[in-house]
Design an enzyme around this catalytic site. Structure first.
Site, PDB file in Angstrom:
ATOM      1  N   ASP A  11      -0.079   5.193   0.913  1.00 15.32           N
ATOM      2  CA  ASP A  11      -0.253   6.135   1.971  1.00 15.32           C
ATOM      3  C   ASP A  11      -0.316   5.641   3.526  1.00 15.32           C
ATOM      4  O   ASP A  11      -1.005   4.546   3.794  1.00 15.32           O
ATOM      5  CB  ASP A  11      -1.681   6.856   1.997  1.00 15.32           C
ATOM      6  CG  ASP A  11      -2.002   7.762   0.741  1.00 15.32           C
ATOM      7  OD1 ASP A  11      -0.745   8.440   0.352  1.00 15.32           O
ATOM      8  OD2 ASP A  11      -2.721   7.868  -0.125  1.00 15.32           O
TER       9      ASP A  11
ATOM     10  N   ASP B 187       0.761  -1.022   0.017  1.00 18.60           N
ATOM     11  CA  ASP B 187       0.021   0.160  -0.163  1.00 18.60           C
ATOM     12  C   ASP B 187       1.145   1.447   0.128  1.00 18.60           C
ATOM     13  O   ASP B 187       1.997   1.166   0.252  1.00 18.60           O
ATOM     14  CB  ASP B 187      -1.058  -0.042   1.099  1.00 18.60           C
ATOM     15  CG  ASP B 187      -1.403   1.192   1.522  1.00 18.60           C
ATOM     16  OD1 ASP B 187      -2.343   1.493   0.777  1.00 18.60           O
ATOM     17  OD2 ASP B 187      -1.619   1.722   2.794  1.00 18.60           O
TER      18      ASP B 187
HETATM   19  O1  C5P Z   1      -2.479   4.494  -0.568  1.00 18.09           O
HETATM   20  P1  C5P Z   1      -3.751   4.099   0.308  1.00 18.09           P
HETATM   21  O2  C5P Z   1      -4.489   3.094  -0.314  1.00 18.09           O
HETATM   22  O3  C5P Z   1      -3.370   3.995   1.713  1.00 18.09           O
HETATM   23  O4  C5P Z   1      -4.555   5.470  -0.011  1.00 18.09           O
HETATM   24  C1  C5P Z   1      -5.976   5.648   0.804  1.00 18.09           C
HETATM   25  C2  C5P Z   1      -5.822   6.615   1.939  1.00 18.09           C
HETATM   26  O5  C5P Z   1      -6.151   7.696   1.383  1.00 18.09           O
HETATM   27  C3  C5P Z   1      -6.855   6.322   3.050  1.00 18.09           C
HETATM   28  O6  C5P Z   1      -6.291   5.969   4.248  1.00 18.09           O
HETATM   29  C4  C5P Z   1      -7.600   7.614   3.226  1.00 18.09           C
HETATM   30  O7  C5P Z   1      -7.456   7.869   4.517  1.00 18.09           O
HETATM   31  C5  C5P Z   1      -7.000   8.568   2.442  1.00 18.09           C
HETATM   32  N1  C5P Z   1      -7.920   9.572   1.787  1.00 18.09           N
HETATM   33  C6  C5P Z   1      -7.736  10.797   2.103  1.00 18.09           C
HETATM   34  N2  C5P Z   1      -8.509  11.770   1.386  1.00 18.09           N
HETATM   35  C7  C5P Z   1      -9.602  11.263   0.513  1.00 18.09           C
HETATM   36  C8  C5P Z   1      -9.703   9.971   0.344  1.00 18.09           C
HETATM   37  C9  C5P Z   1      -8.940   9.151   0.950  1.00 18.09           C
HETATM   38  O8  C5P Z   1      -6.684  11.150   2.578  1.00 18.09           O
HETATM   39  N3  C5P Z   1     -10.383  12.272  -0.203  1.00 18.09           N
HETATM   40 MG    MG Z   2      -2.735   3.320   3.501  1.00 18.66          MG
END
Ligand code: C5P
Ligand code: MG
Length: 331
Positions: free
Chosen positions: A84, A82
Site C-alpha cells: 500500500d 511494501d
Molecule cells: O502494504 P502496507 O504494509 O503499506 O499496508 C499498511 C497500510 O494500510 C498502512 O499504511 C495503513 O495506513 C493502512 N491501513 C488502512 N486501514 C486499516 C489498517 C491499515 O488503510 N484498518
Molecule cells: Mg505502505
C-alpha cells in the site's frame, strides 16, 4: 479497479507488449545519451539524478551500494517491497487512492453503519501513523488497536470470499505508473519479488491478479482472511502484521529467506519507516539499497526519511526510479 488503459494490453498482444516493455523502464524516463567518456555506471547515475523528485543524503554511499550490487550480478538480487502506497499510488487526479483495507471497507460487502465506524477509525488512527512527533514505541500499541478494531468490524460483516474480486474490480485502486515494467522485468530475469504488506493478502493478490502481474516470482506475506466452509469470513489467519512489526513477520518466514540465501543483495521499497525492517530475515546480506516513497506530511518527515532510506522519492507516483535501478542491475 480501473486499470490505466495505456498500460492494459489485450491478452493476445501481451507477449509482444512485454518484450517492448522490457526494453524501456517507463515512458517518461530520461532518454539515454551515449557519452564515450563516461562509464555505463556514470551514465546510469547521471540519469537517475535527473529525477527532480529524487533526494539522497549520501550520494557517494548510494553509488557504492549500486556498484557493488551490479558487480555481484542479478543472480544475487532479491526485491522486497511494501504494497500500500509503495506499489500502489497514493493519489490520482488529486484524490487519495485506497489501501487494501479501504478497498474492502468501501465495497458493497460492508453495511453503511460499519463503513461509518471504519471511517472513524481511519480518521483517528491514520494521523497517528504519520505523526512525526510520536515515537514508534508510542505509536505501536495504537496501531495494534487500529488493526484489531478494524478486523473485528470486518469479521462481523460476514464477508463472502466470492465477493472479493468484485470489490477490487469496482475500486479505485491503482498500481504506480511503470508497474508493468517492474513486475514483468523482474519475472523475466527470475528475480524474486517479496511483497510484504500489513494490508489484506487476499485483496492484494486480487489487485495484482486483475492487473495480470501476479507472476510466479512473486511471494506475498500479509494478513490473510480465514473463511468457513461456506466461504464466509470468520477470522484473520496467524499473527497480525501491522505497520511496526514487519521485523517479527520477517523472522517468522525464515523458510522463504533460507531458500533465497544465495541472493545476498536486496532492493527494498517502502513508504513507512516500519518498512525498513522487511529485510530483517535476509541471510548473509551483503548490500541493501533502500528506496522510500514519501507521500504525505513531506516537510515534517523529510529529514527522518533521508536519514533512514538511501533514496527518497518525494510525491512521486511512479516506479521510474526503481525501474531504472533494476534495469541497470540486470544489464
Ligand atoms: O502494504 P502496507 O504494509 O503499506 O499496508 C499498511 C497500510 O494500510 C498502512 O499504511 C495503513 O495506513 C493502512 N491501513 C488502512 N486501514 C486499516 C489498517 C491499515 O488503510 N484498518
Ligand atoms: Mg505502505
Amino acid at each position: 479497479m480501473r486499470k490505466n488503459k495505456n498500460k492494459r494490453q489485450p491478452a493476445k498482444r501481451k507477449a509482444a507488449s512485454q518484450t517492448q516493455n522490457s526494453k524501456r523502464p517507463c515512458s517518461d524516463s530520461p532518454k539515454r545519451t551515449e557519452n564515450p567518456q563516461l562509464t555505463p555506471f556514470e551514465i546510469f547515475f547521471k540519469e537517475i539524478e535527473k529525477f527532480s523528485k529524487l533526494h539522497m543524503k549520501d550520494r557517494d554511499r548510494v553509488q557504492e551500494i549500486l556498484q557493488s550490487m551490479q558487480k555481484a550480478g542479478s543472480k544475487t538480487l532479491q526485491v522486497i517491497s511494501d504494497f500500500d502506497m509503495t506499489l500502489t499510488r497514493f493519489e490520482y487526479n488529486g484524490k487519495r487512492c485506497p489501501t487494501c483495507h479501504n478497498i474492502l471497507e468501501r465495497s458493497d460487502a460492508i453495511s453503511s453503519d460499519c463503513k461509518k465506524k471504519l471511517q472513524e477509525l481511519l480518521d483517528k488512527y491514520y494521523p497517528i501513523e504519520i505523526d512525526s512527533t510520536l515515537s514508534v514505541e508510542e505509536k505501536l500499541p495504537l496501531m495494534v488497536e487500529w488493526w484489531t478494531k478494524a478486523h473485528e468490524l470486518l469479521v462481523n460483516q460476514k464477508i463472502k470470499k466470492a465477493g472479493l474480486a468484485k470489490a477490487v474490480k469496482d475500486s479505485e485502486a491503482k498500481l504506480r505508473d511503470g508497474y508493468q515494467y517492474f513486475f514483468d522485468h523482474l519475472n523475466e530475469h527470475s528475480i524474486p519479488l517479496l511483497i510484504f504488506s500489513a494490508g489484506i493478502g487476499d485483496i492484494l493478490e486480487e489487485v495484482i491478479r486483475q492487473t495480470e502481474v501476479f507472476h510466479p516470482n512473486v511471494k506475498v506475506i500479509s494478513n490473510y482472511m480465514d473463511f468457513d466452509e461456506s466461504g464466509v469470513l470468520k477470522a484473520f489467519k496467524g499473527e497480525l502484521i501491522h505497520i511496526y512489526n514487519k521485523k517479527e513477520g520477517a523472522l517468522l518466514n525464515t523458510g522463504h529467506f533460507q531458500e533465497l540465501r544465495t541472493r545476498t543483495n536486496v532492493l527494498l521499497l517502502g513508504d513507512s519507516l516500519g518498512d525498513l525492517n522487511m529485510a530483517d530475515g535476509v541471510q548473509d546480506m551483503e548490500n541493501i539499497l533502500k528506496i522510500g516513497f514519501l507521500n504525505d506530511k513531506v516537510e515534517e518527515r523529510k529529514q527522518s526519511y533521508l536519514d533512514s532510506y538511501d533514496i527518497v522519492l518525494i510525491k512521486d507516483e511512479t516506479l521510474d526510479v526503481p525501474n531504472a535501478v533494476i534495469r541497470f542491475l540486470t544489464e
